[in-house]
Design an enzyme around this catalytic site. Structure first.
Site, PDB file in Angstrom:
ATOM      1  N   HIS A 217       0.823  -1.205   0.000  1.00  0.00           N
ATOM      2  CA  HIS A 217       0.000   0.000   0.000  1.00  0.00           C
ATOM      3  C   HIS A 217       0.860   1.259   0.000  1.00  0.00           C
ATOM      4  O   HIS A 217       0.355   2.348   0.243  1.00  0.00           O
ATOM      5  CB  HIS A 217      -0.926   0.012   1.211  1.00  0.00           C
ATOM      6  CG  HIS A 217      -1.819  -1.169   1.281  1.00  0.00           C
ATOM      7  ND1 HIS A 217      -1.517  -2.293   2.021  1.00  0.00           N
ATOM      8  CD2 HIS A 217      -3.004  -1.425   0.667  1.00  0.00           C
ATOM      9  CE1 HIS A 217      -2.481  -3.185   1.872  1.00  0.00           C
ATOM     10  NE2 HIS A 217      -3.396  -2.682   1.060  1.00  0.00           N
ATOM     11  N   THR A 443     -10.611   0.853   7.639  1.00  0.00           N
ATOM     12  CA  THR A 443     -10.828   1.008   9.066  1.00  0.00           C
ATOM     13  C   THR A 443     -11.734   2.178   9.370  1.00  0.00           C
ATOM     14  O   THR A 443     -12.678   2.076  10.160  1.00  0.00           O
ATOM     15  CB  THR A 443      -9.475   1.197   9.780  1.00  0.00           C
ATOM     16  OG1 THR A 443      -8.606   0.105   9.461  1.00  0.00           O
ATOM     17  CG2 THR A 443      -9.663   1.249  11.287  1.00  0.00           C
TER      18      THR A 443
END
Length: 579
Positions: A217, A443
């Site tokens: 990422h 998240t």
């Protein structure tokens, strides 16, 4: 950089649509991702994988015969939402239970675990195997904290072959767990990657240097070195991975090993083959026997220039499963017989079509304020989306801004639709919660969904909520965040801003302050606490392995929370809201 896109916030949706259009014989679109377009044997285990978009062929490209049955595909570099995982799992399941498998990232864990609990509650046996192959992301003593990178392919391939062979759920879990335990990876990068619409890469590497131990990422690596020759890189890879043998492997000599050399986006196949030659020589010199190696792109990171090496230390069962045939858009091995196509799924019911709960006139008036507050939230996130991405990229993956933008925009639209249909304040918040978590993923999407749902459940639709009810709802939202995300004050997360917000709101309301004054004071406390996170070291999430890098920069989640509650203050303080 990523050059070809339309609207950056729509990139993930549009890539899924195009991917399905190009592979209709293998995959079909379902809400939240893709599932096989062909029938599977009834009563067999369904393997459902997933993660953020931007890593093709992971994750949708690995759906097909002999591999995964479905893939939940989140926003760019962000985990799929709980709703997305549920939707894909329900579409893929066919009587033998579900195995969920994904890389070990905080957002994925939150959302896949929530989906697992829901599937079990629905009577669908469900288990999880998280991929933890990246040796640079945590020590051996904490290998359960390691992230998954190109080792995803190995675990998915073994689990998919086991399901295809008719293994029961517990046995599929056993071999997938064994494959994960026997898999080790290490990666490097020469440049960062750039998300669609972004002006700068998520991170940079000095000219002539190579980052060691990067994440897919864009998480910064654990060190740097001068760019080596191809043989020099082969030596770095092999030394790193031979330096940590899995349990049950005493020495490399005499072992049979799968080798996966993975390109991360911009390193060309020709370069990879030159590097692979050096890898093969060094492994053979160590007495390792290479079995069915793979060289190519299996888990990418947009345009990142880099590569990773994965070694899989085989036993007889793992070798058989690795060698089994597979036919997916992004990975093929051997020959798979033709399969019967499945019928298209019916369109799911949308929120606007669902039955609306009755609401009092006072609650409907409050719903107008809530809707205006969510409009203000979407506007402030739009104005700060680049800043939030930049803050998040310091030690994380840079997706917080675009994730918040997608979530806040979806929540505002859902709230407006519910309000226009006559919903009360509680229903408006619950609809916004579901839309936020579903569209944002990751998240932050999961946590904002928890907060808005807790607040909406407390407020309800029967009466206009007063300040005390809002304060109690805020406390229950905080309790939900703590239970779901496990973070506490000092961990450098959004909890550092939420706690002072709730405490000040409760104190000022209990003292008799008007809601507007109490909310303003609470927002100021949250904003101040968010700024103070710049001096903290992260103890949770993707930023944890790069803690020192984040010193001097506030937590992106805490900062965005401060922006949201401050923007909402004006709408909530008005006696009447006219839209």
């Amino acid at each position: 950089m990523t050059r070809l896109f339309n609207e950056p916030a729509a990139f993930a949706d549009e890539l899924v649509a195009g991917f399905v259009a190009a592979n209709r014989g293998r995959v079909r679109a379902v809400h939240g991702g893709v599932a096989r377009a062909t029938r599977s044997e009834p009563g067999t285990v369904a393997l459902v994988v997933g993660g953020g978009s931007g890593h093709y062929p992971a994750f949708g490209g690995l759906v097909g015969a002999g591999l995964a049955h479905g893939a939940a595909m989140g926003n760019l570099f962000a985990s799929p939402s709980t709703q997305q995982v549920l939707s894909v799992a329900r579409a893929a399941e066919h009587g033998g239970g579900v195995l969920l498998s994904y890389g070990n990232y905080a957002g994925d864990v939150l959302n896949f675990d929530a989906a697992e609990a829901q599937l079990i509650a629905e009577g669908i046996p469900t288990r999880t195997v998280r991929v933890t192959d990246d040796i640079s992301s945590a020590s051996v003593a904490e290998k359960h904290r390691r992230r998954g990178i190109a080792g995803d392919l190995v675990v998915f391939k073994v689990a998919g072959a086991a399901a295809e062979a008719g293994y029961e759920l517990d046995e599929v879990v056993r071999v997938a767990t064994l494959a994960n335990e026997r898999t080790r990876s290490f990666g490097v990068a020469f440049t960062g990657c750039t998300l669609p619409g972004a002006a700068e890469p998520l991170f940079t590497v000095p000219e002539g240097r190579m980052a060691l131990g990067l994440g897919i990422h864009g998480e910064p690596g654990i060190g740097e070195t001068d760019i080596p020759t191809a043989d020099g890189l082969a030596e770095i890879f092999v030394e790193a991975l031979l330096g940590e043998l899995p349990d049950g492997v005493d020495a490399p000599a005499g072992q049979r090993v799968v080798v996966v050399l993975n390109g991360l986006g911009s390193v060309k196949y020709e370069e990879l083959y030159v590097v692979y030659g050096g890898i093969a020589r060094r492994l053979e010199e160590a007495g390792v026997e290479i079995v069915e190696p793979e060289v190519g792109e299996f888990c990418t990171s947009f345009d990142m220039a880099g590569a990773s090496l994965t070694l899989v230390w085989l036993d007889e069962e793992l070798e058989t499963l690795w060698a089994a045939p597979a036919d997916a858009p992004g990975y093929r091995k051997g020959s798979v017989p033709p399969r019967e196509a499945v019928e298209a799924d019916p369109e799911p019911q949308t929120s606007s079509e669902a039955v609306m709960a009755p609401a009092s006139e006072g609650s409907r008036r409050a719903a107008a304020r809530v809707t205006a507050a969510l409009d203000a939230t979407a506007a402030v996130i739009d104005a700060h989306v680049d800043e939030l991405g930049r803050i998040d990229a310091v030690a994380g993956d840079g997706d917080h801004g675009i994730g918040m933008q997608r979530g806040a925009t979806a929540a505002a639209v859902a709230a407006r639709d519910a309000h226009d249909a006559g919903a009360g304040a509680g229903t408006v918040l619950v609809r916004a919660a579901d839309a936020w978590s579903d569209r944002a993923g990751g998240t932050s999407g999961a946590l904002w969904g928890v907060m808005l749902r807790a607040l909406g459940t407390r407020i309800g639709d029967e009466v206009a909520p007063d300040a005390a009810t809002l304060a109690l709802g805020a406390r229950e939202a905080l309790d939900g965040i703590r239970a779901y995300g496990k973070a506490e004050v000092g961990d450098k997360t959004m909890v550092d801003a939420i706690v002072p917000f709730v405490e000040v709101l409760e104190t000022r309301v209990a003292a008799g302050d008007e809601l507007a004054d109490a909310w303003d004071a609470a927002s100021a406390a949250a904003t101040e606490a968010a700024a103070a996170t710049a001096e903290l070291l992260p103890r949770m999430g993707r930023a944890r392995p790069h803690a020192e890098r984040s010193l001097g920069t506030p937590d992106a989640g805490a900062h965005s929370f401060g922006l949201v509650v401050t923007a909402a203050a004006a709408a909530l303080s008005r006696k009447d809201t006219v839209r």
